[in-house]
Scaffold this motif. Structure first.
Motif, short mmCIF file in Angstrom:
data_model
loop_
_atom_site.label_atom_id
_atom_site.label_comp_id
_atom_site.label_asym_id
_atom_site.label_seq_id
_atom_site.Cartn_x
_atom_site.Cartn_y
_atom_site.Cartn_z
N ARG A 4 0.48 6.14 -12.89
CA ARG A 4 -0.32 6.08 -11.67
C ARG A 4 -0.06 4.76 -10.97
N ALA A 5 0.01 4.81 -9.64
CA ALA A 5 0.32 3.61 -8.87
C ALA A 5 -0.55 3.53 -7.62
N LEU A 6 -1.02 2.34 -7.33
CA LEU A 6 -1.63 2.04 -6.04
C LEU A 6 -0.49 1.59 -5.15
N ILE A 7 -0.29 2.29 -4.03
CA ILE A 7 0.88 2.09 -3.19
C ILE A 7 0.44 1.68 -1.79
N LYS A 8 0.98 0.57 -1.29
CA LYS A 8 0.74 0.16 0.09
C LYS A 8 2.06 0.18 0.82
N ILE A 9 2.12 0.96 1.90
CA ILE A 9 3.35 1.13 2.67
C ILE A 9 3.13 0.53 4.06
N THR A 10 4.03 -0.35 4.45
CA THR A 10 4.00 -0.92 5.79
C THR A 10 5.31 -0.57 6.47
N GLY A 11 5.23 0.11 7.59
CA GLY A 11 6.42 0.49 8.34
C GLY A 11 6.39 -0.15 9.72
N THR A 12 7.50 -0.74 10.10
CA THR A 12 7.62 -1.35 11.43
C THR A 12 8.78 -0.70 12.16
N ASP A 20 5.98 -1.36 16.79
CA ASP A 20 4.80 -0.65 16.32
C ASP A 20 4.75 -0.78 14.81
N LYS A 21 3.57 -1.00 14.27
CA LYS A 21 3.42 -1.17 12.82
C LYS A 21 2.40 -0.15 12.33
N ILE A 22 2.74 0.50 11.21
CA ILE A 22 1.85 1.47 10.58
C ILE A 22 1.66 1.04 9.12
N GLU A 23 0.40 1.04 8.66
CA GLU A 23 0.12 0.73 7.26
C GLU A 23 -0.67 1.86 6.64
N MET A 24 -0.36 2.12 5.37
CA MET A 24 -1.06 3.16 4.63
C MET A 24 -1.19 2.71 3.18
N THR A 25 -2.37 2.89 2.61
CA THR A 25 -2.58 2.62 1.19
C THR A 25 -3.02 3.93 0.55
N TYR A 41 3.60 10.72 -3.54
CA TYR A 41 2.27 10.53 -2.97
C TYR A 41 2.09 11.53 -1.83
N ASN A 42 0.88 11.62 -1.32
CA ASN A 42 0.57 12.52 -0.21
C ASN A 42 0.26 11.71 1.04
N GLU A 43 0.70 12.23 2.19
CA GLU A 43 0.30 11.70 3.49
C GLU A 43 -0.75 12.66 4.04
N GLU A 44 -1.96 12.18 4.18
CA GLU A 44 -3.04 13.03 4.69
C GLU A 44 -2.90 13.16 6.20
N LEU A 45 -3.14 14.37 6.70
CA LEU A 45 -3.10 14.65 8.13
C LEU A 45 -4.51 15.02 8.60
N GLU A 46 -4.69 15.03 9.90
CA GLU A 46 -5.99 15.41 10.46
C GLU A 46 -6.29 16.86 10.09
N PRO A 47 -7.52 17.14 9.63
CA PRO A 47 -7.90 18.53 9.34
C PRO A 47 -7.74 19.38 10.58
N PRO A 48 -7.36 20.62 10.48
CA PRO A 48 -7.24 21.42 9.27
C PRO A 48 -5.84 21.41 8.67
N LYS A 49 -4.98 20.48 9.07
CA LYS A 49 -3.61 20.46 8.57
C LYS A 49 -3.58 20.01 7.11
N SER A 50 -2.68 20.63 6.34
CA SER A 50 -2.50 20.28 4.93
C SER A 50 -1.73 18.97 4.82
N PRO A 51 -1.94 18.24 3.71
CA PRO A 51 -1.20 16.98 3.54
C PRO A 51 0.30 17.22 3.37
N ILE A 52 1.07 16.19 3.66
CA ILE A 52 2.52 16.20 3.45
C ILE A 52 2.78 15.58 2.08
#
Length: 146
Positions: A4-12, A20-25, A41-52
């Motif tokens: 198991r891992a806690l993952i922080k992703i920063t994309g520029t 533009d910078k996007i961060e996700m933990t 890991y999963n990327e959550e999307l706005e409901p009702p869309k399923s995660p990626i």
């Protein structure tokens, strides 16, 4: 072994003077094989869309990164240092064929934490659309039973 891992992703993303910078933990897993590190890991999307569902494979020799996304929209980006690959990126508007040119790939893996960084350029029809940097910081804790 998956851990198991806690993952922080920063994309520029940059193009000219615009950036533009996007961060996700998120919480995911890290598997280490003989020649690569594999994050899931999963990327959550706005409901009702399923995660990626995301699978990110980083070669230990720092020559290749594969980013595979599955779910409502699928894509496979192959980033190889000093090489251009044609890749398909899926979106709600359809698939897009892009050129991905890898600039740098670095890993700093310690026993229970680390940082991976990679940079790449995206072009569409030969025209540069963005210069990207991704930094992934992670901390491992316990094993995951699959």
């Amino acid at each position: 072994m998956n851990r198991r891992a806690l993952i922080k992703i920063t994309g520029t993303q940059r193009l000219g003077d615009d950036s533009d910078k996007i961060e996700m933990t998120t919480v995911g897993s890290l598997e280490e094989t003989e020649d690569k590190y594999i994050f899931r890991y999963n990327e959550e999307l706005e409901p009702p869309k399923s995660p990626i569902n995301v699978k990110l494979s980083i070669n230990k020799d720092e020559k290749r990164v594969e980013l595979m996304r599955t779910g409502a929209f699928g894509s496979l980006l192959i980033i190889e240092r000093s090489k251009r690959n044609l890749c398909t990126y899926g979106s709600e508007y359809g698939d897009l064929l892009m050129g991905i040119y890898g600039r740098n790939i670095e890993n700093n893996f310690d026993k229970d934490h680390g940082t991976f960084t990679f940079g790449y350029d995206i072009d569409v029809n030969g025209a540069l659309t963005s210069q990207n940097e991704v930094k992934i910081k992670f901390r491992l804790n316990q094993e995951i039973n699959n």
